[in-house]
Design a protein around this motif. Structure first.
Motif, PDB file in Angstrom:
ATOM      1  N   VAL A  14      14.260 -36.274 -12.135  1.00  0.00           N
ATOM      2  CA  VAL A  14      12.894 -35.737 -12.097  1.00  0.00           C
ATOM      3  C   VAL A  14      11.918 -36.810 -11.626  1.00  0.00           C
ATOM      4  O   VAL A  14      11.029 -36.543 -10.808  1.00  0.00           O
ATOM      5  CB  VAL A  14      12.487 -35.161 -13.471  1.00  0.00           C
ATOM      6  CG1 VAL A  14      11.011 -34.836 -13.508  1.00  0.00           C
ATOM      7  CG2 VAL A  14      13.310 -33.921 -13.778  1.00  0.00           C
ATOM      8  N   LEU A  15      12.065 -38.043 -12.123  1.00  0.00           N
ATOM      9  CA  LEU A  15      11.196 -39.132 -11.677  1.00  0.00           C
ATOM     10  C   LEU A  15      11.376 -39.407 -10.190  1.00  0.00           C
ATOM     11  O   LEU A  15      10.395 -39.643  -9.469  1.00  0.00           O
ATOM     12  CB  LEU A  15      11.478 -40.409 -12.476  1.00  0.00           C
ATOM     13  CG  LEU A  15      10.910 -40.476 -13.875  1.00  0.00           C
ATOM     14  CD1 LEU A  15      11.382 -41.761 -14.549  1.00  0.00           C
ATOM     15  CD2 LEU A  15       9.399 -40.410 -13.868  1.00  0.00           C
ATOM     16  N   SER A  19       8.484 -38.931  -7.375  1.00  0.00           N
ATOM     17  CA  SER A  19       8.130 -40.056  -6.513  1.00  0.00           C
ATOM     18  C   SER A  19       8.253 -39.685  -5.038  1.00  0.00           C
ATOM     19  O   SER A  19       7.395 -40.032  -4.227  1.00  0.00           O
ATOM     20  CB  SER A  19       9.030 -41.253  -6.834  1.00  0.00           C
ATOM     21  OG  SER A  19       8.774 -42.320  -5.972  1.00  0.00           O
ATOM     22  N   ALA A  20       9.316 -38.972  -4.693  1.00  0.00           N
ATOM     23  CA  ALA A  20       9.560 -38.620  -3.293  1.00  0.00           C
ATOM     24  C   ALA A  20       8.534 -37.620  -2.760  1.00  0.00           C
ATOM     25  O   ALA A  20       8.063 -37.753  -1.634  1.00  0.00           O
ATOM     26  CB  ALA A  20      10.969 -38.055  -3.141  1.00  0.00           C
ATOM     27  N   PHE A  27       4.679 -39.874  -9.890  1.00  0.00           N
ATOM     28  CA  PHE A  27       5.708 -40.619 -10.606  1.00  0.00           C
ATOM     29  C   PHE A  27       5.165 -41.148 -11.930  1.00  0.00           C
ATOM     30  O   PHE A  27       5.796 -41.005 -12.977  1.00  0.00           O
ATOM     31  CB  PHE A  27       6.195 -41.781  -9.736  1.00  0.00           C
ATOM     32  CG  PHE A  27       7.102 -42.737 -10.443  1.00  0.00           C
ATOM     33  CD1 PHE A  27       8.447 -42.448 -10.588  1.00  0.00           C
ATOM     34  CD2 PHE A  27       6.618 -43.924 -10.959  1.00  0.00           C
ATOM     35  CE1 PHE A  27       9.294 -43.334 -11.239  1.00  0.00           C
ATOM     36  CE2 PHE A  27       7.453 -44.814 -11.611  1.00  0.00           C
ATOM     37  CZ  PHE A  27       8.796 -44.512 -11.751  1.00  0.00           C
ATOM     38  N   ALA A  28       3.976 -41.757 -11.896  1.00  0.00           N
ATOM     39  CA  ALA A  28       3.376 -42.322 -13.105  1.00  0.00           C
ATOM     40  C   ALA A  28       3.063 -41.234 -14.127  1.00  0.00           C
ATOM     41  O   ALA A  28       3.282 -41.430 -15.326  1.00  0.00           O
ATOM     42  CB  ALA A  28       2.113 -43.101 -12.744  1.00  0.00           C
ATOM     43  N   LEU A  29       2.568 -40.078 -13.676  1.00  0.00           N
ATOM     44  CA  LEU A  29       2.246 -38.975 -14.582  1.00  0.00           C
ATOM     45  C   LEU A  29       3.511 -38.434 -15.247  1.00  0.00           C
ATOM     46  O   LEU A  29       3.540 -38.210 -16.465  1.00  0.00           O
ATOM     47  CB  LEU A  29       1.520 -37.862 -13.831  1.00  0.00           C
ATOM     48  CG  LEU A  29       1.122 -36.644 -14.658  1.00  0.00           C
ATOM     49  CD1 LEU A  29       0.124 -37.047 -15.744  1.00  0.00           C
ATOM     50  CD2 LEU A  29       0.553 -35.563 -13.778  1.00  0.00           C
ATOM     51  N   VAL A  30       4.570 -38.239 -14.479  1.00  0.00           N
ATOM     52  CA  VAL A  30       5.834 -37.741 -15.040  1.00  0.00           C
ATOM     53  C   VAL A  30       6.393 -38.756 -16.037  1.00  0.00           C
ATOM     54  O   VAL A  30       6.876 -38.388 -17.114  1.00  0.00           O
ATOM     55  CB  VAL A  30       6.845 -37.433 -13.917  1.00  0.00           C
ATOM     56  CG1 VAL A  30       8.236 -37.177 -14.482  1.00  0.00           C
ATOM     57  CG2 VAL A  30       6.377 -36.242 -13.102  1.00  0.00           C
TER      58      VAL A  30
END
Length: 58
Positions: A14-15, A19-20, A27-30
């Motif tokens: 998921v990260l 990010s992709a 990415f930071a929020l997840v």
């Protein structure tokens, strides 16, 4: 059978997708929401005490 490697794999996937497709802020929020969910789950199971973590000691 341990489920934590599977959970780690899913969270890493998921990260990576965040990010992709969403960039750094997605990415930071997840990552932030995942850590909050992890702490909430551990507190719900009784493995950690959040009150002890967030209260000041005198």
């Amino acid at each position: 059978m341990a489920m934590w490697p599977i959970v780690g794999l899913a969270f890493g996937t998921v990260l990576g997708l965040a990010s992709a497709f969403g960039g750094f802020w997605a990415f930071a929020l997840v990552l932030l929401l995942g850590l909050a969910g992890f702490l909430a789950g551990r507190a719900f199971e009784g493995e950690i005490d959040l009150a002890e973590l967030f209260t000041r000691r005198q």
